[in-house]
Write a protein that holds these residues in place. Structure first.
Motif, short mmCIF file in Angstrom:
data_model
loop_
_atom_site.label_atom_id
_atom_site.label_comp_id
_atom_site.label_asym_id
_atom_site.label_seq_id
_atom_site.Cartn_x
_atom_site.Cartn_y
_atom_site.Cartn_z
N UNK A 1 0.83 -1.21 0.00
CA UNK A 1 0.00 0.00 0.00
C UNK A 1 0.86 1.25 0.00
N UNK A 2 1.93 1.25 0.81
CA UNK A 2 2.84 2.40 0.85
C UNK A 2 3.49 2.61 -0.51
N UNK A 3 3.95 1.52 -1.13
CA UNK A 3 4.57 1.64 -2.45
C UNK A 3 3.56 2.15 -3.49
N UNK A 4 2.33 1.67 -3.39
CA UNK A 4 1.29 2.12 -4.32
C UNK A 4 1.02 3.62 -4.17
N UNK A 5 0.88 4.07 -2.92
CA UNK A 5 0.60 5.49 -2.69
C UNK A 5 1.78 6.34 -3.15
N UNK A 6 3.01 5.90 -2.86
CA UNK A 6 4.19 6.65 -3.31
C UNK A 6 4.24 6.74 -4.83
N UNK A 7 3.94 5.61 -5.51
CA UNK A 7 3.93 5.63 -6.97
C UNK A 7 2.89 6.57 -7.53
N UNK A 8 1.68 6.54 -6.92
CA UNK A 8 0.63 7.44 -7.38
C UNK A 8 0.99 8.90 -7.13
N UNK A 9 1.58 9.18 -5.98
CA UNK A 9 1.97 10.56 -5.68
C UNK A 9 3.09 11.03 -6.62
N UNK A 10 4.02 10.14 -6.92
CA UNK A 10 5.08 10.50 -7.88
C UNK A 10 4.49 10.76 -9.26
N UNK A 11 3.51 9.94 -9.65
CA UNK A 11 2.88 10.15 -10.94
C UNK A 11 2.12 11.48 -10.98
#
Length: 284
Positions: free
Chosen positions: A189-199
């Motif tokens: 979940x943390x990796x998913x949120x970080x990826x979405x925020x980076x995008x």
């Protein structure tokens, strides 16, 4: 994104606030895993100690029960079978009692039993076997008291063993759940949120670059238009100045022609310089 389904992560909205909350939950899960792991290790160590004591107690119990049975057989042989009824009549209230205590091992409450003697034996019990077989009866009593104490200890160990077994299984299930389910899901979940925020950050940066480029383009176009308008005004001003200069140069010749035309119109008479001159006319 398609590979990371909601089964491998939590279904959350990718925001900074949610990221902070998930990070706190992940930190709590990791701390809980460490504590439960230590608890499982402590329970397992106590479990093995109790198992060792149970094995020793069972071996001792076999010898004690064998000696007790042999001493009772000797007492019956010396005193006869009638001694059993005599003993039953002399015994009133039991003086062997059991106390219950609770031991706390890593948050698990383990029952512990211990025996004690309440009061003293009756006089009739002390005089039993006075005629014959008194020593054998006292020896049998001593062996059976030891057997009772060992039985109480074994019961305490068995109860603690069963309680620990259930607690260890529960703790190990929680440890495995934290290690293999909760922690990986929170990490995904943390990796998913970080990826979405980076995008989102990349999209915002790209949008800002486009807006900045559009503003620069508009500013350049406005400057070019202003320069073109200024050039037109300057050119028009120069043309007006050129026309005015030409008009200034043609002005005297036009005035002379007008004077001649006036003289001719006046019948050849021109007046100037304080006198009169006759041009192409009669004079006195």
């Amino acid at each position: 994104r398609g590979a990371m389904s909601t089964t491998n992560r939590l279904n959350v909205v990718p925001t900074v606030t949610v990221l902070a909350v998930i990070k706190n939950r992940l930190s709590g899960a990791q701390k809980g895993y460490k504590l439960l792991k230590k608890k499982a290790d402590a329970l397992t160590m106590r479990y093995r100690q109790i198992l060792k004591r149970i094995l020793e107690a069972k071996v001792t119990m076999g010898k004690t029960m064998r000696d007790s049975s042999w001493s009772l057989t000797q007492a019956k042989y010396v005193t006869g079978e009638g001694i059993v009824h005599t003993i039953e009549n002399t015994v009133g209230e039991a003086n062997v009692r059991v106390r219950s205590h609770v031991d706390n091992v890593a948050g698990v409450k383990l029952p512990r039993f211990e025996h004690h003697l309440a009061g003293t034996t009756s006089v009739n019990a002390d005089l039993t076997g006075l005629g014959r077989g008194g020593m054998q009866l006292q020896n049998a009593k001593k062996h059976y008291l030891g057997a009772v104490a060992l039985l109480v200890e074994l019961a305490s160990l068995q109860t603690a063993f069963i309680t620990l077994d259930v607690a260890i299984k529960t703790t190990n299930r929680r440890v495995n759940a934290l290690e293999n389910v909760v922690t990986p899901r929170l990490e995904n979940t943390v990796q998913y949120i970080k990826g979405e925020l980076d995008e989102l950050e990349r999209e915002e940066f790209f949008r800002l670059k486009k807006v900045q480029a559009k503003k620069k383009k508009d500013i350049t176009a406005a400057e070019n238009d202003a320069k073109a308008v200024q050039a037109k005004r300057k050119k028009k001003k120069e043309e007006l100045e050129t026309i005015e200069g030409e008009n200034n140069n043609e002005g005297p010749a036009s005035r002379d022609d007008g004077a001649v035309d006036g003289i001719v119109a006046n019948g050849g008479v021109a007046i100037g310089n304080g006198g009169s001159n006759l041009i192409d006319g009669e004079h006195d």
